[in-house]
Write an enzyme that holds these catalytic residues in place. Structure first.
Site, mmCIF file in Angstrom:
data_model
loop_
_atom_site.group_PDB
_atom_site.id
_atom_site.type_symbol
_atom_site.label_atom_id
_atom_site.label_comp_id
_atom_site.label_asym_id
_atom_site.label_seq_id
_atom_site.Cartn_x
_atom_site.Cartn_y
_atom_site.Cartn_z
ATOM 1 N N TRP A 101 0.770 -1.217 -0.079
ATOM 2 C CA TRP A 101 0.094 0.103 -0.100
ATOM 3 C C TRP A 101 0.837 1.212 -0.056
ATOM 4 O O TRP A 101 0.613 2.337 -0.888
ATOM 5 C CB TRP A 101 -0.827 -0.119 1.423
ATOM 6 C CG TRP A 101 -1.777 -1.076 1.135
ATOM 7 C CD1 TRP A 101 -1.899 -2.166 2.083
ATOM 8 C CD2 TRP A 101 -2.949 -1.264 0.120
ATOM 9 N NE1 TRP A 101 -3.088 -2.955 1.700
ATOM 10 C CE2 TRP A 101 -3.610 -2.426 0.669
ATOM 11 C CE3 TRP A 101 -3.255 -0.528 -1.160
ATOM 12 C CZ2 TRP A 101 -4.723 -2.914 -0.245
ATOM 13 C CZ3 TRP A 101 -4.263 -1.162 -1.829
ATOM 14 C CH2 TRP A 101 -5.182 -2.280 -1.480
ATOM 15 N N ASP A 173 -1.070 6.851 6.570
ATOM 16 C CA ASP A 173 -2.055 5.888 6.119
ATOM 17 C C ASP A 173 -2.236 5.000 7.231
ATOM 18 O O ASP A 173 -1.290 3.969 7.557
ATOM 19 C CB ASP A 173 -1.620 5.172 4.921
ATOM 20 C CG ASP A 173 -2.803 4.260 4.427
ATOM 21 O OD1 ASP A 173 -3.891 3.804 5.082
ATOM 22 O OD2 ASP A 173 -2.711 3.544 3.334
ATOM 23 N N LYS A 197 -11.569 -1.444 7.651
ATOM 24 C CA LYS A 197 -10.680 -2.358 8.334
ATOM 25 C C LYS A 197 -10.944 -2.345 9.901
ATOM 26 O O LYS A 197 -11.307 -3.274 10.589
ATOM 27 C CB LYS A 197 -9.366 -2.162 8.272
ATOM 28 C CG LYS A 197 -8.844 -1.739 6.621
ATOM 29 C CD LYS A 197 -8.585 -3.217 5.916
ATOM 30 C CE LYS A 197 -8.591 -2.945 4.502
ATOM 31 N NZ LYS A 197 -7.156 -2.057 3.824
#
Ligand SMILES: *Cc1c(COP(=O)(O)O)cnc(C)c1O
Length: 361
Positions: A101, A173, A197
């Site tokens: 990511w 992030d 999440k």
């Protein structure tokens, strides 16, 4: 009805109490005679939901007053673009590459800026957090981007391990570990996280951004991609993802009721320890990342045999231990143990691992 222990990496499991409350309020939200899904985002009913969600998030994360909280769409992925487009000044940005990511964020940033990979763990499949040398950082960068939890491989950067320069905004992030451990928001310029999440359903992305970083962008940046647009209208410039925000609000309330983020962290540490201890004491299962960097949220392990991994995943599912299969490029097993995964779920997994080992090792 029987619910499984859902170890999915994302969307992840939600607290049963929250789902029950949502079910109770589904047809008639607090006497409004309608569902939250059906009400105007300009109604006073929704306004209360929206404001309370923000207020509770501010409270549990201890967000200072000079930060805006935005509820946006487009997932964490859109932030990969919005961040460079909005924070661009000198036109340079540094990226700490600790997972796929992080790498994706870097690649997207490189479309708009002179993006520099200041350190990377790709040489060993992102199984550790590399040392970040301050001398690699640029003092005139518009930001340093980090990913606090590597969802795919299962490593994390806890607050004490963060390296950054004082005058460069730190952008994080936190998609897969927001609200799982305490971070001091004031150390960051911007924090973002897709909700699905550890916070709520897909469809909303939280952006926590220091006010001085919200400024005019290049004129070609679409109105919807400017923080200013959303900040000036309290995330009600257009129709927000009302229902997702409502569920996030219930999750924030649930965290408050359970003692806040510090209490979550304590339970998460206990849950992760149970699982890692089981792996470390096992003759069959092996962890896949270096120990000091182990994630509290995503626990990766393998048997060393693809066939046995497959068997484990299948038999686990038969016992209500669901979605334990590793990421498609990593293989093996990954147990995502977000806030809403009860201790009993981890215990059930550990018990099954021991049983499986006794039969198959
Ligand atoms: C899941 C995830 C993403 C991607 O999120 P989307 O909301 O699907 O765009 C980005 N970063 C991290 C750390 C993630 O875990």
């Amino acid at each position: 009805m029987s619910r499984v222990f859902n170890f999915s990496a994302g969307p992840g499991t939600l607290p049963e109490e929250v789902l029950q409350q949502a079910a109770d309020e589904l047809l008639d939200y607090k006497g409004s005679g309608m569902s939250v899904m059906e009400m105007s985002h300009r109604s006073s009913w929704y306004d209360d939901i929206h404001k309370k969600a923000e207020k509770d998030l501010r409270e549990i994360m201890n967000i200072p007053d000079n930060y805006k909280v935005l509820f946006l769409q487009g997932g964490a992925h859109l932030q990969f673009s919005m961040i460079p487009l909005n924070l661009k000044n000198s036109g340079k940005a540094d990226y700490f590459i600790t997972g796929n990511w992080a790498k994706k964020a870097y690649k997207e940033g490189a479309k708009y800026l002179d993006a520099k990979a200041v350190a990377s763990s790709e040489d060993k499949q992102f199984t550790y957090i590399p040392k970040l040398d301050e001398s690699a950082l640029r003092s005139d960068a518009d930001f340093l981007h980090i990913t606090t939890n590597n969802t795919v491989y299962g490593t994390r950067i806890s607050e004490k391990d963060i390296v950054c320069l004082d005058n460069v905004p730190l952008v994080a992030d936190m998609s897969s570990n927001i609200l799982s451990e305490v971070y001091d928001v004031s150390k960051f310029g911007l924090i973002y996280a897709g909700a699905q999440k550890n916070m709520g359903p897909a469809g909303v992305t939280i952006v926590i951004v220091r006010e001085d970083l919200i400024k005019d962008t290049d004129s070609l940046v679409p109105t919807m991609l400017q923080y200013k647009t959303h900040s000036e209208k309290d995330s009600l410039y257009n129709t927000p993802p009302c229902y997702s925000i409502y569920i996030c609000g219930l999750v924030y309330e649930w965290i408050k009721k359970n003692g806040g983020v510090a209490a979550m962290q304590k339970i998460n540490e206990e849950k992760a320890k149970m699982l890692y201890d089981c792996i470390d004491n096992s003759k069959l299962f092996k962890g896949t990342v270096e120990k000091p960097y182990r994630s509290l949220m995503n626990v990766n392990f393998v048997t060393g045999s693809e066939e046995l991994d497959k068997k484990f995943i299948k038999e686990a599912a038969e016992r209500g231990i669901a979605n334990i299969k590793g990421y498609r490029t990593v293989g093996g097993m990954r147990a995502s143990i977000y806030n809403a995964m009860p201790v009993e779920g981890v215990k059930a997994l550990v018990e099954f691992m021991k049983e499986f080992e006794a039969k198959n090792a």
